[in-house]
Design an enzyme around this catalytic site. Sequence first.
Site, PDB file in Angstrom:
ATOM      1  N   SER A 169       0.847  -1.189   0.000  1.00  0.00           N
ATOM      2  CA  SER A 169       0.000   0.000   0.000  1.00  0.00           C
ATOM      3  C   SER A 169       0.881   1.237   0.000  1.00  0.00           C
ATOM      4  O   SER A 169       2.106   1.143  -0.023  1.00  0.00           O
ATOM      5  CB  SER A 169      -0.890   0.009   1.238  1.00  0.00           C
ATOM      6  OG  SER A 169      -0.102   0.329   2.362  1.00  0.00           O
ATOM      7  N   LYS A 170       0.204   2.367   0.041  1.00  0.00           N
ATOM      8  CA  LYS A 170       0.917   3.644   0.018  1.00  0.00           C
ATOM      9  C   LYS A 170       1.893   3.771   1.178  1.00  0.00           C
ATOM     10  O   LYS A 170       2.843   4.524   1.117  1.00  0.00           O
ATOM     11  CB  LYS A 170      -0.084   4.793   0.107  1.00  0.00           C
ATOM     12  CG  LYS A 170      -0.580   5.229  -1.236  1.00  0.00           C
ATOM     13  CD  LYS A 170      -1.378   6.494  -1.111  1.00  0.00           C
ATOM     14  CE  LYS A 170      -1.930   6.850  -2.492  1.00  0.00           C
ATOM     15  NZ  LYS A 170      -3.067   7.684  -2.491  1.00  0.00           N
ATOM     16  N   ARG A 171       1.616   3.014   2.222  1.00  0.00           N
ATOM     17  CA  ARG A 171       2.497   3.118   3.385  1.00  0.00           C
ATOM     18  C   ARG A 171       3.893   2.579   3.095  1.00  0.00           C
ATOM     19  O   ARG A 171       4.842   2.897   3.771  1.00  0.00           O
ATOM     20  CB  ARG A 171       1.875   2.377   4.575  1.00  0.00           C
ATOM     21  CG  ARG A 171       0.739   3.140   5.213  1.00  0.00           C
ATOM     22  CD  ARG A 171       0.327   2.478   6.505  1.00  0.00           C
ATOM     23  NE  ARG A 171      -0.160   1.133   6.272  1.00  0.00           N
ATOM     24  CZ  ARG A 171      -1.393   0.838   5.894  1.00  0.00           C
ATOM     25  NH1 ARG A 171      -2.254   1.818   5.721  1.00  0.00           N
ATOM     26  NH2 ARG A 171      -1.776  -0.399   5.691  1.00  0.00           N
TER      27      ARG A 171
END
Length: 332
Positions: A260-262
Amino acid sequence: MSNGLQERQCGKMAVCGRFAPTPSGRMHLGNLLCAMLSWLSVRAKGGRYLLRIEDLDAVRCPRSLADQIEEDLKWFGVDWDDGGSAGGEAWYQSTRSVIYERYFHRLERSGMVYPCFCSRAELHAAQAPHRSDGTYVYPGTCRGLTAEQAVEKRKKRPPAMRLHVPDRTISFIDGCQGVYTENLAHDCGDFIIRRSDGVYGYQLAVVVDDAEMGVTEVVRGRDLLQSTPRQLYLYEQLGLAAPQFYHIPLLTAPDCRRLSKRDGDLDLDALRARFGRPEPMIGMLAAAVGLRPTAQPVALTDLVQEFSWDKVSRTDAVLPRNIVQGSSISYR
Ligand code: GLU
């Protein structure tokens, strides 16, 4: 957007696809895969490709991040026929609330829209997550408020506006995932079409925009599959033609954990620094989703001729260990 403009962009019958990023950060590999497959699908059919910036939440989505997305897309080899900064303000959702308002009023006239005064904290306290993505099915708390009660409550806090959905099953054939079915009332519940701060909801905005822009095919991550029955209901209620949907596999690490964006080290900043050029990344993504048997470097344009949705896998795409291991995230 006027009908004249819509016709100039896509024409009524032409194949028209789009990439619709939310510029709340630098793109990551999953966004790139979405841009890649949506672009290939349209270019393989000789259609038109649009870039719409989904910056409804203008505070979280500064223009500088939208500009960076354009730069990353160009570097990757994705071009577009209209939209983005060259297309002007109409391509940024943050400038389109007057258009959403028109459609909102249409829904309001149907008598199915009602104010909801529940705070997020109240909703979380009232129930356990119901859907597989951990979100809640709204229990209809404010649906039965009388006009007098609503007036009283408005004095304390501005309401969000929800659309009352029927107890009806919606089924559609996704071009990638196959048949998907959901009961609107049980699986989804009445949903927000305007937030309490006056910003129109994603579900309404995306439907209005895709319809107004003449989009005939929507390619996006499988995490949005559950939004589609709501959107199909909106298309129907607003008398608009729905596009064909393709919900593409999500990317996972070798241990099946979803990226994910994390995972900042897999964003375009780090990946561009690491790979230097797009071809190895395109080859890796093409192999991960089944378009190519091996991850040989390849230019995007070289994939157009051979592209077919039949080749794209339905299941999540596992990234090679070396990609993930090269980042500073550890996967053991
Ligand atoms: N703006 C959404 C995102 O970046 C995509 C919405 C859509 O394609 O319908 O995740």
